[in-house]
Write a protein that holds these residues in place. Structure first.
Motif, PDB file in Angstrom:
ATOM      1  N   LYS A 177     -21.086  38.902  -5.067  1.00  0.00           N
ATOM      2  CA  LYS A 177     -22.168  38.982  -4.084  1.00  0.00           C
ATOM      3  C   LYS A 177     -21.620  38.810  -2.666  1.00  0.00           C
ATOM      4  O   LYS A 177     -22.002  39.529  -1.744  1.00  0.00           O
ATOM      5  CB  LYS A 177     -23.212  37.909  -4.386  1.00  0.00           C
ATOM      6  N   GLU A 178     -20.715  37.866  -2.488  1.00  0.00           N
ATOM      7  CA  GLU A 178     -20.100  37.623  -1.191  1.00  0.00           C
ATOM      8  C   GLU A 178     -19.261  38.826  -0.758  1.00  0.00           C
ATOM      9  O   GLU A 178     -19.268  39.223   0.404  1.00  0.00           O
ATOM     10  CB  GLU A 178     -19.239  36.358  -1.247  1.00  0.00           C
ATOM     11  N   LEU A 179     -18.540  39.415  -1.697  1.00  0.00           N
ATOM     12  CA  LEU A 179     -17.699  40.569  -1.402  1.00  0.00           C
ATOM     13  C   LEU A 179     -18.522  41.738  -0.877  1.00  0.00           C
ATOM     14  O   LEU A 179     -18.101  42.442   0.041  1.00  0.00           O
ATOM     15  CB  LEU A 179     -16.932  40.978  -2.666  1.00  0.00           C
ATOM     16  N   LYS A 180     -19.697  41.934  -1.426  1.00  0.00           N
ATOM     17  CA  LYS A 180     -20.548  43.058  -1.027  1.00  0.00           C
ATOM     18  C   LYS A 180     -21.134  42.897   0.371  1.00  0.00           C
ATOM     19  O   LYS A 180     -21.639  43.863   0.944  1.00  0.00           O
ATOM     20  CB  LYS A 180     -21.668  43.253  -2.044  1.00  0.00           C
ATOM     21  N   LYS A 181     -21.056  41.704   0.960  1.00  0.00           N
ATOM     22  CA  LYS A 181     -21.598  41.465   2.303  1.00  0.00           C
ATOM     23  C   LYS A 181     -20.718  42.060   3.402  1.00  0.00           C
ATOM     24  O   LYS A 181     -21.193  42.293   4.506  1.00  0.00           O
ATOM     25  CB  LYS A 181     -21.717  39.963   2.569  1.00  0.00           C
ATOM     26  N   TYR A 182     -19.441  42.287   3.105  1.00  0.00           N
ATOM     27  CA  TYR A 182     -18.489  42.711   4.129  1.00  0.00           C
ATOM     28  C   TYR A 182     -18.490  44.223   4.304  1.00  0.00           C
ATOM     29  O   TYR A 182     -18.837  44.958   3.388  1.00  0.00           O
ATOM     30  CB  TYR A 182     -17.089  42.212   3.776  1.00  0.00           C
ATOM     31  N   PRO A 183     -18.074  44.701   5.480  1.00  0.00           N
ATOM     32  CA  PRO A 183     -17.984  46.155   5.703  1.00  0.00           C
ATOM     33  C   PRO A 183     -17.005  46.790   4.703  1.00  0.00           C
ATOM     34  O   PRO A 183     -16.057  46.135   4.247  1.00  0.00           O
ATOM     35  CB  PRO A 183     -17.445  46.273   7.127  1.00  0.00           C
TER      36      PRO A 183
END
Length: 84
Positions: free
Chosen positions: A13-19
């Protein structure tokens, strides 16, 4: 000696927040853990069995199970927030 990579739900989930450009950089380093789970620059976290790698101002916290040849990605985050 190829290790299997497992990413936990919160880390994904955290990974998907980044560009996407930065995601590619993170994913490349995470996949590199499959070949070398203790790369140059990784650190064992004090008082636990977890390790961390540094990618700019961000950290990837993971555990290694040598018996099962498995690397489990536990958390990804900015250096100011990751250890809380």
């Amino acid at each position: 000696m190829k290790y299997q990579i497992e990413i936990t739900g919160p880390a994904e989930k955290e990974l998907k927040k980044y560009p996407s450009k930065f995601q590619d950089r993170l994913v490349a380093r995470i996949l590199g853990l499959g070949n070398q789970p203790r790369p140059f620059g990784c650190k064992k976290l004090h008082g636990s069995e977890y390790y961390r790698i540094r990618i700019g101002d961000y950290r990837v916290v993971y555990s290694i199970r040598d018996n099962d040849k498995q690397v489990k990605i536990l958390d990804i985050g900015h250096r100011k927030d990751i250890y809380r």
